[in-house]
Design a protein around this motif. Structure first.
Motif, PDB file in Angstrom:
ATOM      1  N   MET A  99       0.852  -1.185   0.000  1.00 53.04           N
ATOM      2  CA  MET A  99       0.000   0.000   0.000  1.00 53.04           C
ATOM      3  C   MET A  99       0.892   1.241   0.000  1.00 53.04           C
ATOM      4  SD  MET A  99      -3.093   1.335   0.115  1.00 53.04           S
ATOM      5  CE  MET A  99      -4.107  -0.079   0.569  1.00 53.04           C
ATOM      6  N   LEU A 100       0.825   2.016  -1.081  1.00 54.35           N
ATOM      7  CA  LEU A 100       1.665   3.202  -1.193  1.00 54.35           C
ATOM      8  C   LEU A 100       0.969   4.448  -0.627  1.00 54.35           C
ATOM      9  CD1 LEU A 100       3.220   2.770  -4.760  1.00 54.35           C
ATOM     10  CD2 LEU A 100       4.163   2.094  -2.536  1.00 54.35           C
ATOM     11  N   GLU A 101      -0.325   4.607  -0.962  1.00 55.20           N
ATOM     12  CA  GLU A 101      -0.985   5.851  -0.554  1.00 55.20           C
ATOM     13  C   GLU A 101      -2.493   5.661  -0.474  1.00 55.20           C
ATOM     14  OE1 GLU A 101      -0.375   9.020  -3.300  1.00 55.20           O
ATOM     15  OE2 GLU A 101      -1.484  10.498  -2.125  1.00 55.20           O
ATOM     16  N   HIS A 102      -3.088   6.230   0.564  1.00 57.49           N
ATOM     17  CA  HIS A 102      -4.545   6.319   0.662  1.00 57.49           C
ATOM     18  C   HIS A 102      -4.981   7.650   0.058  1.00 57.49           C
ATOM     19  CE1 HIS A 102      -4.421   3.588   4.506  1.00 57.49           C
ATOM     20  NE2 HIS A 102      -4.217   2.911   3.388  1.00 57.49           N
ATOM     21  N   ILE A 103      -5.800   7.620  -0.962  1.00 61.60           N
ATOM     22  CA  ILE A 103      -6.296   8.864  -1.558  1.00 61.60           C
ATOM     23  C   ILE A 103      -7.433   9.442  -0.728  1.00 61.60           C
ATOM     24  CG2 ILE A 103      -7.248   9.914  -3.648  1.00 61.60           C
ATOM     25  CD1 ILE A 103      -4.398   8.846  -3.934  1.00 61.60           C
ATOM     26  N   PHE A 104      -8.248   8.552  -0.174  1.00 66.02           N
ATOM     27  CA  PHE A 104      -9.350   8.961   0.691  1.00 66.02           C
ATOM     28  C   PHE A 104      -9.170   8.335   2.064  1.00 66.02           C
ATOM     29  CE2 PHE A 104     -12.120  11.155  -2.234  1.00 66.02           C
ATOM     30  CZ  PHE A 104     -11.777  10.642  -3.478  1.00 66.02           C
ATOM     31  N   LYS A 105      -9.766   8.957   3.065  1.00 64.44           N
ATOM     32  CA  LYS A 105      -9.643   8.458   4.437  1.00 64.44           C
ATOM     33  C   LYS A 105     -10.978   7.907   4.930  1.00 64.44           C
ATOM     34  CE  LYS A 105     -10.291  13.055   6.550  1.00 64.44           C
ATOM     35  NZ  LYS A 105     -10.561  13.767   5.310  1.00 64.44           N
ATOM     36  N   ALA A 106     -10.961   7.352   6.138  1.00 63.55           N
ATOM     37  CA  ALA A 106     -12.167   6.777   6.727  1.00 63.55           C
ATOM     38  C   ALA A 106     -13.268   7.831   6.827  1.00 63.55           C
ATOM     39  CB  ALA A 106     -11.867   6.194   8.109  1.00 63.55           C
ATOM     40  N   LYS A 107     -14.497   7.403   6.576  1.00 63.49           N
ATOM     41  CA  LYS A 107     -15.718   8.210   6.622  1.00 63.49           C
ATOM     42  C   LYS A 107     -15.933   9.041   5.367  1.00 63.49           C
ATOM     43  CE  LYS A 107     -15.969   8.491  11.671  1.00 63.49           C
ATOM     44  NZ  LYS A 107     -16.132   9.387  12.846  1.00 63.49           N
ATOM     45  N   ASP A 108     -14.987   9.000   4.398  1.00 65.39           N
ATOM     46  CA  ASP A 108     -15.182   9.694   3.131  1.00 65.39           C
ATOM     47  C   ASP A 108     -16.179   8.922   2.269  1.00 65.39           C
ATOM     48  OD1 ASP A 108     -11.788  10.961   2.579  1.00 65.39           O
ATOM     49  OD2 ASP A 108     -13.477  11.718   3.763  1.00 65.39           O
ATOM     50  N   VAL A 109     -17.070   9.654   1.601  1.00 64.86           N
ATOM     51  CA  VAL A 109     -18.016   9.057   0.655  1.00 64.86           C
ATOM     52  C   VAL A 109     -17.418   9.185  -0.739  1.00 64.86           C
ATOM     53  CG1 VAL A 109     -20.351   9.130  -0.272  1.00 64.86           C
ATOM     54  CG2 VAL A 109     -19.953   9.666   2.138  1.00 64.86           C
ATOM     55  N   VAL A 110     -17.239   8.062  -1.414  1.00 58.61           N
ATOM     56  CA  VAL A 110     -16.498   8.036  -2.676  1.00 58.61           C
ATOM     57  C   VAL A 110     -17.370   7.436  -3.783  1.00 58.61           C
ATOM     58  CG1 VAL A 110     -14.378   7.296  -3.812  1.00 58.61           C
ATOM     59  CG2 VAL A 110     -14.393   7.669  -1.327  1.00 58.61           C
ATOM     60  N   PRO A 111     -17.452   8.085  -4.946  1.00 61.38           N
ATOM     61  CA  PRO A 111     -18.209   7.517  -6.065  1.00 61.38           C
ATOM     62  C   PRO A 111     -17.556   6.235  -6.581  1.00 61.38           C
ATOM     63  CG  PRO A 111     -17.795   9.864  -6.388  1.00 61.38           C
ATOM     64  CD  PRO A 111     -16.938   9.432  -5.248  1.00 61.38           C
ATOM     65  N   VAL A 112     -18.382   5.339  -7.105  1.00 62.07           N
ATOM     66  CA  VAL A 112     -17.873   4.108  -7.703  1.00 62.07           C
ATOM     67  C   VAL A 112     -16.964   4.465  -8.873  1.00 62.07           C
ATOM     68  CG1 VAL A 112     -18.537   2.071  -9.036  1.00 62.07           C
ATOM     69  CG2 VAL A 112     -19.813   2.689  -6.981  1.00 62.07           C
ATOM     70  N   GLY A 113     -15.793   3.830  -8.954  1.00 66.51           N
ATOM     71  CA  GLY A 113     -14.848   4.078 -10.042  1.00 66.51           C
ATOM     72  C   GLY A 113     -13.801   5.121  -9.729  1.00 66.51           C
ATOM     73  N   GLU A 114     -13.963   5.846  -8.611  1.00 67.62           N
ATOM     74  CA  GLU A 114     -12.969   6.856  -8.221  1.00 67.62           C
ATOM     75  C   GLU A 114     -11.736   6.171  -7.630  1.00 67.62           C
ATOM     76  OE1 GLU A 114     -13.595  10.047  -8.703  1.00 67.62           O
ATOM     77  OE2 GLU A 114     -11.786  10.898  -7.812  1.00 67.62           O
ATOM     78  N   VAL A 115     -10.556   6.695  -7.901  1.00 68.94           N
ATOM     79  CA  VAL A 115      -9.316   6.130  -7.364  1.00 68.94           C
ATOM     80  C   VAL A 115      -9.269   6.396  -5.865  1.00 68.94           C
ATOM     81  CG1 VAL A 115      -6.798   6.206  -7.411  1.00 68.94           C
ATOM     82  CG2 VAL A 115      -8.097   6.449  -9.542  1.00 68.94           C
ATOM     83  N   ILE A 116      -9.106   5.341  -5.074  1.00 68.20           N
ATOM     84  CA  ILE A 116      -9.090   5.509  -3.619  1.00 68.20           C
ATOM     85  C   ILE A 116      -7.720   5.219  -3.016  1.00 68.20           C
ATOM     86  CG2 ILE A 116     -11.555   5.054  -3.324  1.00 68.20           C
ATOM     87  CD1 ILE A 116     -10.887   2.193  -2.621  1.00 68.20           C
ATOM     88  N   ALA A 117      -6.827   4.588  -3.802  1.00 68.78           N
ATOM     89  CA  ALA A 117      -5.499   4.272  -3.269  1.00 68.78           C
ATOM     90  C   ALA A 117      -4.533   3.997  -4.421  1.00 68.78           C
ATOM     91  CB  ALA A 117      -5.569   3.060  -2.344  1.00 68.78           C
ATOM     92  N   ILE A 118      -3.254   4.114  -4.101  1.00 69.24           N
ATOM     93  CA  ILE A 118      -2.197   3.719  -5.043  1.00 69.24           C
ATOM     94  C   ILE A 118      -1.507   2.500  -4.465  1.00 69.24           C
ATOM     95  CG2 ILE A 118      -0.104   4.409  -6.247  1.00 69.24           C
ATOM     96  CD1 ILE A 118      -2.561   5.987  -7.078  1.00 69.24           C
ATOM     97  N   LEU A 119      -1.516   1.407  -5.242  1.00 70.59           N
ATOM     98  CA  LEU A 119      -0.917   0.154  -4.809  1.00 70.59           C
ATOM     99  C   LEU A 119       0.291  -0.174  -5.665  1.00 70.59           C
ATOM    100  CD1 LEU A 119      -4.156  -2.046  -4.463  1.00 70.59           C
ATOM    101  CD2 LEU A 119      -3.165  -0.474  -2.788  1.00 70.59           C
ATOM    102  N   GLU A 120       1.162  -1.005  -5.121  1.00 69.37           N
ATOM    103  CA  GLU A 120       2.312  -1.513  -5.867  1.00 69.37           C
ATOM    104  C   GLU A 120       2.240  -3.031  -5.793  1.00 69.37           C
ATOM    105  OE1 GLU A 120       6.731   0.165  -6.232  1.00 69.37           O
ATOM    106  OE2 GLU A 120       6.359  -0.868  -4.333  1.00 69.37           O
ATOM    107  N   PHE A 121       1.919  -3.646  -6.926  1.00 70.28           N
ATOM    108  CA  PHE A 121       1.742  -5.092  -6.953  1.00 70.28           C
ATOM    109  C   PHE A 121       3.064  -5.794  -7.242  1.00 70.28           C
ATOM    110  CE2 PHE A 121      -2.657  -3.771  -8.041  1.00 70.28           C
ATOM    111  CZ  PHE A 121      -3.299  -4.396  -6.982  1.00 70.28           C
ATOM    112  N   SER A 122       3.228  -6.976  -6.678  1.00 70.44           N
ATOM    113  CA  SER A 122       4.417  -7.793  -6.921  1.00 70.44           C
ATOM    114  C   SER A 122       4.340  -8.377  -8.313  1.00 70.44           C
ATOM    115  CB  SER A 122       4.501  -8.925  -5.888  1.00 70.44           C
ATOM    116  OG  SER A 122       4.508  -8.406  -4.579  1.00 70.44           O
ATOM    117  N   GLU A 123       5.418  -8.223  -9.067  1.00 67.13           N
ATOM    118  CA  GLU A 123       5.419  -8.710 -10.452  1.00 67.13           C
ATOM    119  C   GLU A 123       5.338 -10.228 -10.520  1.00 67.13           C
ATOM    120  OE1 GLU A 123       8.077  -5.059 -12.347  1.00 67.13           O
ATOM    121  OE2 GLU A 123       8.883  -7.111 -12.278  1.00 67.13           O
ATOM    122  N   GLU A 124       5.984 -10.917  -9.551  1.00 68.54           N
ATOM    123  CA  GLU A 124       5.982 -12.376  -9.613  1.00 68.54           C
ATOM    124  C   GLU A 124       4.596 -12.955  -9.387  1.00 68.54           C
ATOM    125  OE1 GLU A 124       7.286 -11.114  -5.449  1.00 68.54           O
ATOM    126  OE2 GLU A 124       7.680 -10.577  -7.543  1.00 68.54           O
TER     127      GLU A 124
END
Length: 428
Positions: free
Chosen positions: A57-82
């Protein structure tokens, strides 16, 4: 590593937004495929959102109790290539776990032995989703504290609760035993005898769970009074035919009882409450549930909403409609929700009185017994006299955590007073 935008998943056709309850993976923390990243609430259900692959988990774009529309970016992740990152995080909605639809596959755990000892977790954290599952299955907070959590810092996860349920709730009735004693909860082998086996239907199972949950959760105390209903009975007998002709509705005792109870609740609003942790919620609305028998013999509790704001005609219409729907198995879900106080008329079955079990999460429940003619000593100005009176016992079971004897006794006596002081000159 592959950086990816993680979007708010779609959790139903009519769902356009969700509220982030909390993040379960903090910024900078790693996670495995299937780990729950966050919990999301919608207007229909609470959901756990799992990770589609292993990563960080790199970054939370929104925090707890935030109301977010479907499809909105809520976090930046870094996935393992393997492990292979997903092509699009918009598909994570397919993996969203609903508390009413899909059970999360638990990680490999030891099967809970029914005779295993347990340790109470004094600082157990209960997420809204786990709380929802517990309420659905009538698991008390005390019982939740006996379940070992496999999450971070011993956190209780959904898989822990579902695994516990699958193993038959071994700690349901057990009392906490210090580990140093070495004592284990015994697997008692009762001789249950032989006979015809009748499998419980789903509703009977739910009733059984609800009753056990209520007795386990609330310290029940029951108070009793008797009421002289002679004036009320005579007025009803003299007016029931005219009432039906005028309004095309039967006039039973139920709307008369509800009317008296609603008045008494107005006088003692604390009885119309619910315990939420260390807070008492005193309800704004007075919604009276009335225990009603179904054709199967099971009981259901349809609810008369805003009973204090209805006149006798409206109460009769509502109660007759709800009872009719119950007998025809046509009650809607909304008609059995939201009660703040319940009445159980055990007199319908000929019972003199009853000791009702509280309809959680309410604070009290009233049982009305059979109306029976008895010889009573009546005080008159000219002296005492023995008269035939219409008498009824009322019993109030209350949650002693939030209702004390003075409040319960005063409230119960006030109901009886309203019944006894019925206006015989009342016009229909």
């Amino acid at each position: 590593m592959n950086k990816t935008e993680f979007k708010m998943p779609k959790m139903g056709e009519s769902i356009t937004e969700g509220t982030i309850i909390n993040w379960l993976v903090n910024e900078g923390d790693s996670f495995e495929e299937g780990d729950i990243l966050l919990e999301v609430a919608t207007d229909k259900v609470d959901n756990e959102v799992p990770a589609p692959a292993s990563g960080k988990m790199l970054e939370h774009i929104f925090k707890a109790k935030d109301v977010v529309p479907v499809g909105e970016v809520i976090a930046i992740l870094e996935f393992s290539e393997e492990k292979g990152a997903p092509k699009s995080t918009s598909k994570t909605s397919e993996k969203t776990v609903s508390k009413t639809e899909i059970s999360e596959k638990p990680k490999a755990q030891k099967q809970i032995s029914k005779s295993a000892s347990f340790k109470v977790n004094e600082n157990v954290f209960i997420s809204p989703l786990v709380d929802s599952i517990a309420r659905k299955n009538h698991i008390s907070y005390d019982e939740l504290a006996r379940i070992s959590g496999t999450g971070k810092e011993g956190r209780l996860r959904k898989s822990d609760v579902t695994n516990y349920l699958e193993n038959g709730r071994p700690f349901q009735f057990a009392q906490a035993i210090p580990e140093v004693s070495g004592f284990q909860v015994p697997d008692l082998k009762f001789d249950k005898g032989k006979g015809k086996i009748v499998e419980m239907d789903r509703m009977r199972q739910m009733i059984a769970d609800h009753m056990v949950f209520s007795k386990h959760t609330s310290p029940h105390v029951t108070a009793y009074v008797e009421a002289d209903l002679t004036e009320m009975v005579n007025w009803r007998n003299n007016n029931k035919v005219a009432f039906q002709k005028k309004y095309n509705e039967k006039l039973t005792f139920t709307p008369l009882f509800i009317e008296c109870v609603a008045k008494a609740i107005t006088d003692f609003p604390m009885i119309n409450s619910t315990l939420d942790g260390k807070n008492i919620i005193v309800k704004d609305e007075i919604n009276i549930g009335m225990a009603t028998a179904l054709p199967s013999g099971n009981l259901i509790v349809p609810v008369v909403k805003n009973a204090d704001k209805k006149n006798l005609k409206e109460l009769a219409e509502t109660t007759n409609e709800l009872v009719g729907k119950a007998r025809d198995n046509k009650l809607k879900a909304d008609e059995t929700k939201g009660s703040t106080f319940t009445i159980s008329n055990v007199g319908t079955f000929g019972s003199l009185m009853g000791t009702p079990i509280i309809n959680q999460p309410e604070a009290a429940i009233l049982a009305t017994g059979i109306i029976k003619k008895r010889a009573e000593v009546i005080e008159r100005e000219e002296g005492d006299a023995i008269e035939i009176r219409q008498m009824m016992y009322l019993s109030l079971s209350f949650d002693h955590r939030i209702v004390d004897g003075y409040l319960a006794g005063s409230f119960l006596r006030r109901i009886a007073d309203y019944m006894e002081q019925f206006d015989t000159n009342r016009k229909i």
